[in-house]
Design an enzyme around this catalytic site. Sequence first.
Site, PDB file in Angstrom:
ATOM      1  CB  VAL A  97      53.029  56.224   2.119  1.00  9.36           C
ATOM      2  CG1 VAL A  97      53.008  54.910   2.864  1.00  9.36           C
ATOM      3  CG2 VAL A  97      51.956  57.157   2.676  1.00  9.36           C
ATOM      4  N   GLY A  99      48.389  60.899   6.612  1.00 11.28           N
ATOM      5  CA  GLY A  99      49.726  61.467   6.642  1.00 11.28           C
ATOM      6  C   GLY A  99      50.738  60.387   6.967  1.00 11.28           C
ATOM      7  CB  CYS A 100      54.416  60.295   6.694  1.00  9.67           C
ATOM      8  SG  CYS A 100      54.602  60.529   4.916  1.00  9.67           S
ATOM      9  CB  SER A 101      54.686  57.828  10.747  1.00 15.42           C
ATOM     10  OG  SER A 101      55.699  57.384   9.873  1.00 15.42           O
ATOM     11  CB  SER A 102      48.859  59.414  10.503  1.00 10.78           C
ATOM     12  OG  SER A 102      48.362  58.361   9.698  1.00 10.78           O
TER      13      SER A 102
END
Length: 335
Positions: A229, A192-195
Site C-alpha cells: 500500500v 509496512g507493505c505486505s507485513s
Amino acid sequence: MYFLAKASAFLLEWQLRRGVADCLEIPIAATKDIARQLSKLHDAVQLQTARRHPVILILDEELELFPWEMLNILQDHPVCRVPNLHMLYALYKAHERNISRGRFEVDASSGYYIVNPEQNLPRNEKRLRPFLTSRAPSWNGTFGVAPSSEQFRDVLQNYNIFIYAGHGSGSQFLQGDEIQKLNVQAVTFLFGCSSVTSKDLGGRIEPAGMWHFYHIASCPMVIGNLWAVTDAASDAITVHTLHNWLPRTQDMVIDEEQERMPLKPCYVKDPDAPELWRPNGYRWKHEPDLLSAIRRSHTANKHYMASAALAARGLPVVIRGQVDKDIPAKSLGSG
C-alpha cells in the site's frame, strides 16, 4: 414475508428487493419503497447497530490472501485471523491471566514506535510525528533512526504496544529466527507493505510469514498489511485506528455531541501535506475494542485496496479495564 423481514439486516438491497418481488409477485421495480421500510424495522436496526462478538477466521493457506474481512456480511463485525485452533489455544494459555470476557487486555500507557527507520520515507515521518507525539505523549519512540537488533528485541519484550512504520515487517532489523525465541508481550502494529502476508516457500512447506514468528513468540496480536500500500494510505489508516482506539488524553477537547456522531473519514487529499493529523480536528468516538477500531478504519481511505489490505492476526484485544459490558461473558469465555 415474515422471514424476509427478520433477515433484512443481513441482506443487500437488491437481495431484499428480489425477495419482496418473489413473495408479492410484483415487478422488482415496484419494490423499492417496501424494501426500504423493511430495512427500517426495529429488529433490523438493532441488528445493524448491535455490539458484536469477535469473529475469528481460520483460513486455508490457499485462501489467506483474500480480504475476507471486507465481505458485506463481515464488514460490521470485529474480525481477526489465526492459522489454526492449536495456535489460538496456545496464545490463550500464554496470556490467560490478561484475558477478560474473551479479550486480551492491554495497558495503553506503555508503547513504543519506530517511524521511518531507513530514512527514506520523509513524508511518512512528517505525517506521523505530530500525531504520535500528541496522541500518545507517554510513549517512547524514534523517528528516522534505525534500531539495533538489541533495541528491537527489548521493545518487543518490555512494552505493551509496538508500532513499526517503515518498509516491510521490520525483519531487516530483527530476523524471524530471533523473534521466535522471545516472549513478546506487545500488541504489534507493522504498518509496512505486505507485513502480515504469507509467502509461498516452495515444495510441501506451508506458506509462512513474519507474523508466524511473532505468534510463536506468544505475541497476542499482529496487525499489518496483506499486500503493498502507499505510505499515505497506510498513514491515514494508522491515524484513524489509533486515534479512536487509544484512551482520551488530558489536552483533548471533546464535544460530547460530536462524540455521539458517526466518525468522519480522514482522507489524504495531498500526500505531501503534513496536515493528516490536526489536534481536535477529527471527531473522536472511543472504541476500546481494537478489532472494532480496525473495522472503523476501513472508512479512513477512499481506496478499497488500501483499506482491504489491513488484517489482524491473533487474539481479540481491548484497552485494559474497558471490556465491553454489553456483550455477555458466558458466550465468550473468561480468563
